[in-house]
Design an enzyme around this catalytic site. Structure first.
Site, PDB file in Angstrom:
ATOM      1  N   SER A  21     -21.448  43.337  21.929  1.00  0.00           N
ATOM      2  CA  SER A  21     -21.440  43.263  20.463  1.00  0.00           C
ATOM      3  C   SER A  21     -20.055  42.895  19.977  1.00  0.00           C
ATOM      4  O   SER A  21     -19.041  43.250  20.609  1.00  0.00           O
ATOM      5  CB  SER A  21     -21.846  44.606  19.853  1.00  0.00           C
ATOM      6  OG  SER A  21     -21.674  44.592  18.435  1.00  0.00           O
TER       7      SER A  21
ATOM      8  N   TYR B 277     -21.164  53.388  19.864  1.00  0.00           N
ATOM      9  CA  TYR B 277     -21.757  52.067  20.078  1.00  0.00           C
ATOM     10  C   TYR B 277     -20.687  51.076  20.517  1.00  0.00           C
ATOM     11  O   TYR B 277     -20.869  50.319  21.483  1.00  0.00           O
ATOM     12  CB  TYR B 277     -22.418  51.610  18.781  1.00  0.00           C
ATOM     13  CG  TYR B 277     -23.145  50.289  18.862  1.00  0.00           C
ATOM     14  CD1 TYR B 277     -24.472  50.224  19.273  1.00  0.00           C
ATOM     15  CD2 TYR B 277     -22.514  49.100  18.497  1.00  0.00           C
ATOM     16  CE1 TYR B 277     -25.152  49.012  19.331  1.00  0.00           C
ATOM     17  CE2 TYR B 277     -23.185  47.889  18.546  1.00  0.00           C
ATOM     18  CZ  TYR B 277     -24.507  47.854  18.963  1.00  0.00           C
ATOM     19  OH  TYR B 277     -25.171  46.657  19.013  1.00  0.00           O
TER      20      TYR B 277
END
Length: 254
Positions: free
Chosen positions: A145, A160
């Protein structure tokens, strides 16, 4: 491995969500001639997708699995690949979001996110790598990401970002260790993509807000990521390994 056999299987995780990247990847790879082993925590969803692919003339099998459970991963991989051609590709797509602020973060949330988003990538890779070695090569593509590169700043926060940064490190190490066996390993770092992992369907107002940080005039689609995965698992990408491909509308340039 620069020349693939005509019959070959790709394992795709996270293929259950109707609006998710995993499902788009599965459909794109089926179109490209891959047989599919489909995995998701929602077993009914991936079995239904497998039936859809078979009805369209393809080959596929689906199984439900929590990718954070190592033993369950091994069993599920064995189940879906039992009647399919050799596994030559793995697309690690499964993941969970985590919008919890750091100061409110507890151990359970930290472990939940890392076990799914990082441990799960390791468990799947460890389960399929021996088959790739036996086949003479393969392709591994994992979803990281832009959050890992920018220190967050997206819908999801610290655990995350940490997990997705770990995916990049794992990818580089896999590229180095598995390269002599003809296996490439790469990561994709999406920017804003219109999926439910962004906290649900994006409103037009939210899309406009996100576009303000980009150098293109739209947020990304699951098909944008699927096209990138299809390239990186393809025959022509054999000289690309250990890389992180940003598919983010120019959000992070490096």
């Amino acid at each position: 491995m620069d020349t693939f056999p005509s019959e070959r299987t790709a394992i795709v995780t996270g293929a259950g969500s109707p609006r998710g990247i995993g499902r788009a990847v599965a459909r794109r790879l089926a179109k490209d001639g891959w047989a599919l082993g489909l995995l998701d925590i929602d077993g009914a969803a991936v079995r239904g997708l497998a039936e859809e692919i078979v009805a369209a003339g393809g080959r596929a099998a689906g199984a439900g699995v929590d990718v954070s459970d190592r033993d369950a991963v091994r069993a599920a991989v064995a189940e879906v690949t039992d009647a399919l051609p050799p596994v030559l590709a793995l697309a690690n797509i499964a993941g969970v979001s985590s919008p919890v602020p750091y100061l409110d973060l507890d151990d359970a949330e930290w472990e939940r996110v890392l076990r799914t988003n990082l441990f799960g990538v390791h468990y799947l890779t460890a389960a399929v790598a021996p088959a790739m070695v036996a086949a003479g090569g393969g392709r591994i593509v994992s979803i990281s990401s832009v959050s890992a590169q920018r220190g967050g700043g997206t819908y999801s926060k610290t655990p995350y970002s940490v997990a997705k940064a770990g995916v990049i490190g794992l990818t580089r190490s896999l590229a180095r260790e598995l390269g002599p066996h003809g296996i490439t390993a790469n990561a994709i770092a999406p920017g804003p993509i219109d999926t439910d992992i962004m906290g649900g369907t994006l409103s037009e107002e939210r899309k406009a807000e996100l576009v303000g940080d980009l150098v293109v005039n739209r947020v990304g689609t699951v098909e944008d990521i699927a096209a990138s995965v299809a390239f990186l698992v393809g025959e022509e990408s054999g000289y690309i390994t250990g890389q992180t491909l940003n598919v983010d509308g120019g959000l992070y340039m490096h």
